[in-house]
Design an enzyme around this catalytic site. Structure first.
Site, PDB file in Angstrom:
ATOM      1  CE  LYS A  65      -3.761   0.330   2.556  1.00 62.97           C
ATOM      2  NZ  LYS A  65      -4.634   0.305   3.753  1.00 62.97           N
TER       3      LYS A  65
HETATM    4  C1  E4P Z   1      -7.771   1.110   4.372  1.00 63.20           C
HETATM    5  O1  E4P Z   1      -7.146   0.902   3.381  1.00 63.20           O
HETATM    6  C2  E4P Z   1      -7.736   2.416   5.061  1.00 63.20           C
HETATM    7  O2  E4P Z   1      -6.459   2.572   5.546  1.00 63.20           O
HETATM    8  C3  E4P Z   1      -8.764   2.476   6.156  1.00 63.20           C
HETATM    9  O3  E4P Z   1      -9.836   1.731   5.760  1.00 63.20           O
HETATM   10  C4  E4P Z   1      -9.242   3.831   6.572  1.00 63.20           C
HETATM   11  O4  E4P Z   1     -10.432   3.627   7.315  1.00 63.20           O
HETATM   12  P1  E4P Z   1     -10.923   4.608   8.482  1.00 63.20           P
HETATM   13  O5  E4P Z   1     -11.411   5.856   7.835  1.00 63.20           O
HETATM   14  O6  E4P Z   1     -12.020   3.871   9.161  1.00 63.20           O
HETATM   15  O7  E4P Z   1      -9.730   4.833   9.368  1.00 63.20           O
END
Ligand code: E4P
Length: 224
Positions: A86
């Site tokens: 990522k």
């Molecule tokens: C996933 O890839 C993201 O990092 C994550 O879902 C962000 O989610 P949140 O807004 O609930 O922190």
């Protein structure tokens, strides 16, 4: 095939949902790992134990330059797991994504808040895009709209990139992105739980049990 992910590093929850759902893998980010108090050395084998060797794990780089991100990605790729790297879709992140793409490293572009930003990440070679649905809603924009428009652009230009929407706070947001035709999704544990929690379901099941036991007692169906 559609890919369903859990957005968590909680091993108990991963095991719970992998028992009842076709969980393809998990997504993590630095905040999720910090909150769970678990590093990759401990997490990766435990996820494999819960999901099997084919469980896919999205791991975010923490390096702060494009070169550092690429070096980190190369190290992650050496590990004996199905890891997708990522990378935040910033200016530096996009430079890293271009380099990773040239080296055939599978990438998810994350922290996507706009259609334009996501589309550029896809053009740089990202394999997945993670638009942050609820966080976009929270700043007064339209998270589901961003997902739908991104899907439209990817389809229109034939860009081989999957949408993996993230950041959900309710099941309606989930339904809306599914209707937009996304190829994958990652659910927080709370939202995954809510998908089972329709208030009419358990009363309906209870009624079947009551009717059955009144007529047949504790016998099983094939014994009646
Ligand atoms: C996933 O890839 C993201 O990092 C994550 O879902 C962000 O989610 P949140 O807004 O609930 O922190």
């Amino acid at each position: 095939m559609f890919e369903l992910y859990l957005d968590t590093a909680d091993i108990g929850q991963i095991a719970r949902f992998s028992a009842c759902l076709p969980v393809h893998g998990i997504t993590t980010n630095p905040s999720i790992l910090a909150k769970a108090g678990i590093g990759l050395t401990e997490l990766l084998p435990k996820v494999t134990e819960a999901l099997g060797k084919q469980g896919r794990i999205h791991v975010q780089v923490v390096g702060e330059s494009a070169d550092a991100m690429v070096k980190e990605a190369l190290r992650l790729q050496e590990l004996p797991y199905d890891i997708i790297v990522k990378v935040p879709a910033t200016e530096i992140g996009l430079a890293a994504i271009k380099q990773m793409n040239a080296r055939d490293i599978p990438v998810l572009a994350t922290a996507i808040y706009s259609v334009q930003q996501g589309f550029l990440a896809a053009l740089c070679g990202a394999d997945y895009l993670a638009p942050y649905v609820n966080r976009i809603d929270a700043i007064g924009a339209n998270g589901v709209g961003v997902v739908a428009d991104l899907q439209l652009l990817l389809d229109r230009h034939g860009v081989p990139c999957k949408l993996l929407p993230a950041s959900f706070k309710n099941t309606q947001q989930v339904l809306e992105v599914l209707k937009a035709g996304v190829a994958s999704i990652t659910l927080p544990v709370e939202v995954a739980s809510e998908l089972f929690a329709h208030p009419s379901v358990q009363p309906a099941v209870n009624r079947f049990t009551e009717d059955w036991q009144e007529a047949f007692g504790r016998t099983l169906s094939f014994e009646s």
